[in-house]
Design a protein around this motif. Structure first.
Motif, short mmCIF file in Angstrom:
data_model
loop_
_atom_site.label_atom_id
_atom_site.label_comp_id
_atom_site.label_asym_id
_atom_site.label_seq_id
_atom_site.Cartn_x
_atom_site.Cartn_y
_atom_site.Cartn_z
N GLU A 18 -1.99 7.04 4.96
CA GLU A 18 -1.53 6.28 3.79
C GLU A 18 -0.70 5.07 4.20
OE1 GLU A 18 -0.97 9.87 0.48
OE2 GLU A 18 0.78 8.86 1.30
N LYS A 46 -16.39 -1.65 -0.21
CA LYS A 46 -15.37 -0.69 -0.61
C LYS A 46 -15.29 0.47 0.37
CE LYS A 46 -13.92 2.01 -4.53
NZ LYS A 46 -14.47 2.92 -5.52
N GLY A 47 -14.09 0.90 0.67
CA GLY A 47 -13.90 2.06 1.53
C GLY A 47 -14.23 3.34 0.78
N GLN A 74 -13.20 -7.23 -4.05
CA GLN A 74 -13.41 -6.44 -2.83
C GLN A 74 -14.91 -6.22 -2.67
OE1 GLN A 74 -12.20 -2.33 -3.06
NE2 GLN A 74 -11.05 -2.47 -1.15
N GLU A 131 -4.04 2.54 6.74
CA GLU A 131 -5.46 2.18 6.59
C GLU A 131 -5.91 2.03 5.14
OE1 GLU A 131 -4.92 4.46 9.08
OE2 GLU A 131 -5.78 3.46 10.84
N TYR A 132 -5.19 2.64 4.23
CA TYR A 132 -5.63 2.58 2.83
C TYR A 132 -4.48 2.65 1.86
CZ TYR A 132 -5.08 7.67 2.94
OH TYR A 132 -4.59 8.93 3.06
N ARG A 178 0.82 -1.21 0.00
CA ARG A 178 0.00 0.00 0.00
C ARG A 178 0.85 1.26 0.00
NH1 ARG A 178 -4.24 -1.34 4.81
NH2 ARG A 178 -5.90 -2.18 3.50
N TRP A 188 -12.35 5.77 0.05
CA TRP A 188 -11.22 6.41 -0.60
C TRP A 188 -10.61 5.47 -1.63
CZ3 TRP A 188 -11.28 6.55 4.99
CH2 TRP A 188 -11.01 5.29 5.54
N GLU A 189 -9.81 6.01 -2.48
CA GLU A 189 -9.06 5.20 -3.45
C GLU A 189 -7.95 4.49 -2.69
OE1 GLU A 189 -7.50 4.37 -7.53
OE2 GLU A 189 -9.18 3.99 -6.22
N PRO A 190 -7.95 3.18 -2.65
CA PRO A 190 -6.95 2.49 -1.84
C PRO A 190 -5.58 2.43 -2.50
CG PRO A 190 -8.52 0.93 -2.76
CD PRO A 190 -8.90 2.28 -3.28
N ALA A 238 -6.87 8.44 9.42
CA ALA A 238 -6.48 7.33 8.56
C ALA A 238 -5.27 7.77 7.75
CB ALA A 238 -7.63 6.93 7.65
#
Lengths: 230, 230
Positions: B226, B97-98, B94, B229-230, A82, B100-102, B224
């Motif tokens: 980088e 989906k969260g 997935q 978390e995503y 990530r 945000w753009e993961p 959150a």
């Protein structure tokens, strides 16, 4: 420390409770009308927006993945993936090496310079059969790790199986705790390995215990497989 | 099932006990001579070699990552990375989906055709605010998942957050359990999400509970980030 509840904390607690009260939605109350459902999710959305607003601090985290179960190293690797996706650099230092060439290191090549990977040592204790050599290799890997920890060009440092190296008496825990505190403000550090001590847990921001729920008969006789174990 | 102990199992149990008795080595008994240490590790090495010989079966595994803690999805991703490192294909679906753009999906591009990624839906329940649309999206993602599951070109299928989709009542658990059993003999499937049922756990070969050891004051107010978390 435990008794210091700030205004901010209590606002966050209130929001967490609201979110819980409204619930996650879904199809669990099927006789709720569409309109009512929409209204409820609208409220939840407002709470979520507030939650995001309140959580505004950024901080380099000390993360510990411990426990007897699987996923300690793989979760750290996923975090590395990530982080690279966000265009940051990652360094992985593997303190206890398995007896095989890991799939990770093959995959790593694709990332080029964004990912530095150092494997310490030549295998498990029963491969080298030489304590002194193991200790020297761990110590030299730690020196390498410290140079990455201090380097602001790296966003995430993974100290893989370092907790096992501590447990085997190869390196002093206090030295590790002092070392990880040399990181720049926004650098994250992940430490993996079973058997994290109370002291290490208390030094961390986020600790996850990977707990194996056994299926002994199903696991018996099955060999280490590509992608799963290595 | 529980009472069926084969000869093979009992051989493996004996080896496991030997390994435990000899121990991991390391620097924990510093007054042991180098010679004695080497001898002991030599014995452990022999046990390890036997263990590897006994564990010879290959099998496509059903793996469940559940629990309230972090690392369920990231551990699955790490497994995906390893599998690609061994030059196999991986599919990730997935289910929730969260918002945000993961970072994952950014990183995934680098793998090209070796990795297929499908994000179902447009966000959490409180983003869409529409149960029926959510249900339809989950069902169509499940159909896509089944086509990957049956395809022998894929070595690993990750059904991310599918356990949450089950819990929200969006898809029937039995349908999932039947579906994953359509896989070719050597395909591994990972299911992630908190709240796995007893039934799902019993259908799996390997279940890990990611357990959060809280540090509430340290987590409060931190957004959150980088890579984390995503």
């Amino acid at each position: 420390m435990k008794n210091k509840i700030t205004k901010e904390d209590s606002r966050l607690n209130k929001l967490d409770k609201s979110a819980e009260r409204i619930g996650m939605g879904g199809n669990l109350i099927p006789n709720m009308t569409e309109e009512k459902y929409k209204e409820r999710m609208q409220k939840r959305k407002e709470v979520q927006t507030q939650r995001l607003k309140e959580r505004k601090k950024e901080k380099g985290l000390i993360i510990v993945n411990t426990g007897q179960g699987k996923g300690k190293t793989t979760a750290a690797l996923g975090m590395g993936l990530r982080t690279i996706g966000h265009n940051h650099n990652v360094a992985i230092i593997q303190f206890i090496k398995g007896g095989w060439e890991p799939g990770e290191s093959l995959a790593f090549k694709i990332f080029g310079d964004k990912l530095k990977f150092h494997a310490c040592g030549e295998g498990f204790t029963w491969e080298t059969q030489d304590r002194n050599r193991d200790i020297n290799l761990v110590k030299s890997s730690w020196r390498k790790a410290v140079s990455y920890i201090k380097d602001p060009n790296y966003k995430l440092i993974i100290l893989d199986e370092i907790i096992v190296a501590i447990k085997l008496g190869y390196i002093d825990e206090d030295e590790i705790i002092n070392g990880i505190n040399l990181r720049p403000e926004l650098t994250h550090i992940v430490l993996t390995g079973r058997g994290a001590s109370e002291k290490l847990i208390n030094s961390a921001d986020l600790v996850t215990e990977m707990k194996l729920i056994h299926h002994p008969f199903r696991e018996q006789g099955i060999k280490a497989q590509e992608g799963i174990e290595y």
